[in-house]
Design a protein around this motif. Structure first.
Motif, PDB file in Angstrom:
ATOM      1  N   UNK A  41       0.836  -1.207   0.000  1.00 58.74           N
ATOM      2  CA  UNK A  41       0.000   0.000   0.000  1.00 58.74           C
ATOM      3  C   UNK A  41       0.871   1.258   0.000  1.00 58.74           C
ATOM      4  N   UNK A  42       1.902   1.269   0.832  1.00 56.19           N
ATOM      5  CA  UNK A  42       2.803   2.424   0.891  1.00 56.19           C
ATOM      6  C   UNK A  42       3.509   2.622  -0.446  1.00 56.19           C
ATOM      7  N   UNK A  43       3.955   1.535  -1.057  1.00 58.58           N
ATOM      8  CA  UNK A  43       4.644   1.652  -2.343  1.00 58.58           C
ATOM      9  C   UNK A  43       3.707   2.186  -3.420  1.00 58.58           C
ATOM     10  N   UNK A  44       2.477   1.724  -3.437  1.00 55.61           N
ATOM     11  CA  UNK A  44       1.513   2.211  -4.427  1.00 55.61           C
ATOM     12  C   UNK A  44       1.234   3.694  -4.213  1.00 55.61           C
ATOM     13  N   UNK A  45       1.102   4.109  -2.965  1.00 53.61           N
ATOM     14  CA  UNK A  45       0.861   5.527  -2.670  1.00 53.61           C
ATOM     15  C   UNK A  45       2.045   6.377  -3.126  1.00 53.61           C
ATOM     16  N   UNK A  46       3.262   5.913  -2.860  1.00 51.53           N
ATOM     17  CA  UNK A  46       4.455   6.661  -3.275  1.00 51.53           C
ATOM     18  C   UNK A  46       4.535   6.751  -4.794  1.00 51.53           C
ATOM     19  N   UNK A  77      11.068  10.296 -12.407  1.00 53.75           N
ATOM     20  CA  UNK A  77      12.479  10.157 -12.768  1.00 53.75           C
ATOM     21  C   UNK A  77      13.386  10.224 -11.541  1.00 53.75           C
ATOM     22  N   UNK A  78      12.790  10.347 -10.392  1.00 56.19           N
ATOM     23  CA  UNK A  78      13.556  10.370  -9.153  1.00 56.19           C
ATOM     24  C   UNK A  78      14.072   8.963  -8.849  1.00 56.19           C
ATOM     25  N   UNK A  79      15.334   8.852  -8.453  1.00 62.33           N
ATOM     26  CA  UNK A  79      15.892   7.524  -8.151  1.00 62.33           C
ATOM     27  C   UNK A  79      15.192   6.832  -6.978  1.00 62.33           C
ATOM     28  N   UNK A  80      14.687   7.596  -6.019  1.00 56.42           N
ATOM     29  CA  UNK A  80      14.053   6.975  -4.857  1.00 56.42           C
ATOM     30  C   UNK A  80      12.811   6.174  -5.267  1.00 56.42           C
ATOM     31  N   UNK A  81      12.096   6.650  -6.279  1.00 56.47           N
ATOM     32  CA  UNK A  81      10.916   5.923  -6.749  1.00 56.47           C
ATOM     33  C   UNK A  81      11.317   4.556  -7.296  1.00 56.47           C
ATOM     34  N   UNK A  82      12.383   4.519  -8.085  1.00 54.58           N
ATOM     35  CA  UNK A  82      12.824   3.253  -8.667  1.00 54.58           C
ATOM     36  C   UNK A  82      13.432   2.337  -7.616  1.00 54.58           C
ATOM     37  N   UNK A  83      14.046   2.929  -6.606  1.00 52.81           N
ATOM     38  CA  UNK A  83      14.574   2.108  -5.507  1.00 52.81           C
ATOM     39  C   UNK A  83      13.426   1.443  -4.757  1.00 52.81           C
ATOM     40  N   UNK A  84      12.372   2.187  -4.502  1.00 56.77           N
ATOM     41  CA  UNK A  84      11.203   1.622  -3.821  1.00 56.77           C
ATOM     42  C   UNK A  84      10.565   0.526  -4.666  1.00 56.77           C
ATOM     43  N   UNK A  90      12.054  -1.333  -6.917  1.00 59.13           N
ATOM     44  CA  UNK A  90      12.967  -2.482  -6.922  1.00 59.13           C
ATOM     45  C   UNK A  90      12.877  -3.260  -5.611  1.00 59.13           C
ATOM     46  N   UNK A  91      12.830  -2.540  -4.487  1.00 60.01           N
ATOM     47  CA  UNK A  91      12.729  -3.211  -3.191  1.00 60.01           C
ATOM     48  C   UNK A  91      11.423  -3.987  -3.086  1.00 60.01           C
ATOM     49  N   UNK A  92      10.335  -3.391  -3.533  1.00 57.80           N
ATOM     50  CA  UNK A  92       9.040  -4.077  -3.496  1.00 57.80           C
ATOM     51  C   UNK A  92       9.047  -5.319  -4.384  1.00 57.80           C
ATOM     52  N   UNK A  93       9.645  -5.210  -5.551  1.00 56.00           N
ATOM     53  CA  UNK A  93       9.720  -6.351  -6.467  1.00 56.00           C
ATOM     54  C   UNK A  93      10.553  -7.475  -5.859  1.00 56.00           C
ATOM     55  N   UNK A  94      11.707  -7.149  -5.300  1.00 51.31           N
ATOM     56  CA  UNK A  94      12.568  -8.168  -4.692  1.00 51.31           C
ATOM     57  C   UNK A  94      11.871  -8.814  -3.499  1.00 51.31           C
ATOM     58  N   UNK A  95      11.203  -8.006  -2.680  1.00 51.38           N
ATOM     59  CA  UNK A  95      10.497  -8.537  -1.522  1.00 51.38           C
ATOM     60  C   UNK A  95       9.378  -9.481  -1.947  1.00 51.38           C
ATOM     61  N   UNK A  96       8.646  -9.110  -2.989  1.00 47.28           N
ATOM     62  CA  UNK A  96       7.555  -9.980  -3.432  1.00 47.28           C
ATOM     63  C   UNK A  96       8.086 -11.280  -4.021  1.00 47.28           C
ATOM     64  N   UNK A  97       9.232 -11.232  -4.704  1.00 44.92           N
ATOM     65  CA  UNK A  97       9.816 -12.460  -5.244  1.00 44.92           C
ATOM     66  C   UNK A  97      10.290 -13.385  -4.113  1.00 44.92           C
ATOM     67  N   UNK A  98      10.890 -12.809  -3.086  1.00 45.83           N
ATOM     68  CA  UNK A  98      11.332 -13.610  -1.942  1.00 45.83           C
ATOM     69  C   UNK A  98      10.127 -14.221  -1.232  1.00 45.83           C
ATOM     70  N   UNK A  99       9.093 -13.414  -1.030  1.00 47.39           N
ATOM     71  CA  UNK A  99       7.875 -13.901  -0.379  1.00 47.39           C
ATOM     72  C   UNK A  99       7.255 -15.047  -1.185  1.00 47.39           C
ATOM     73  N   UNK A 100       7.196 -14.886  -2.504  1.00 43.49           N
ATOM     74  CA  UNK A 100       6.639 -15.924  -3.365  1.00 43.49           C
ATOM     75  C   UNK A 100       7.467 -17.203  -3.299  1.00 43.49           C
ATOM     76  N   UNK A 101       8.786 -17.059  -3.249  1.00 44.69           N
ATOM     77  CA  UNK A 101       9.673 -18.225  -3.181  1.00 44.69           C
ATOM     78  C   UNK A 101       9.416 -19.029  -1.905  1.00 44.69           C
TER      79      UNK A 101
END
Length: 93
Positions: free
Chosen positions: A9-14, A25-32, A34-45
């Motif tokens: 929810x926080x990532x979607x709001x951001x 184009x802000x790097x913080x958006x892409x970092x968030x 990327x972190x959400x994507x990696x977290x979801x892949x780990x959770x799925x695994x």
């Protein structure tokens, strides 16, 4: 509410706010993202590993019950997993 849903929810709001304020184009958006994507892949695994273990355990128990039923061992030991379809009530005289 699980931590995963809160992070989502926080990532979607951001992301929505960054799109609104043209901060895509802000790097913080892409970092968030990327972190959400990696977290979801780990959770799925881990979820997939848990489901595989559950399925193996279920199949093992089903195979044991099948072997016990076929050998008659469960019937002789009085297991509750076996239903005697030829059961007849005997009257005491």
């Amino acid at each position: 509410m699980p931590l995963y849903e809160v992070i989502l929810i926080v990532a979607v709001i951001v992301i929505v706010l960054s799109l609104i304020f043209h901060l895509l184009f802000s790097p913080i958006t892409w970092i968030i993202v990327a972190i959400l994507f990696i977290y979801s892949m780990i959770k799925r695994h881990f979820y997939q590993k848990e489901m595989d273990e559950y399925n193996r355990e279920f199949e093992r128990q089903a195979e044991e019950k099948k072997r016990a039923y076929q050998s008659g061992e469960a019937y002789r030991s009085g297991s509750d997993d076996i239903i005697d379809v030829n059961y007849t009530e005997k009257e005491d005289d």
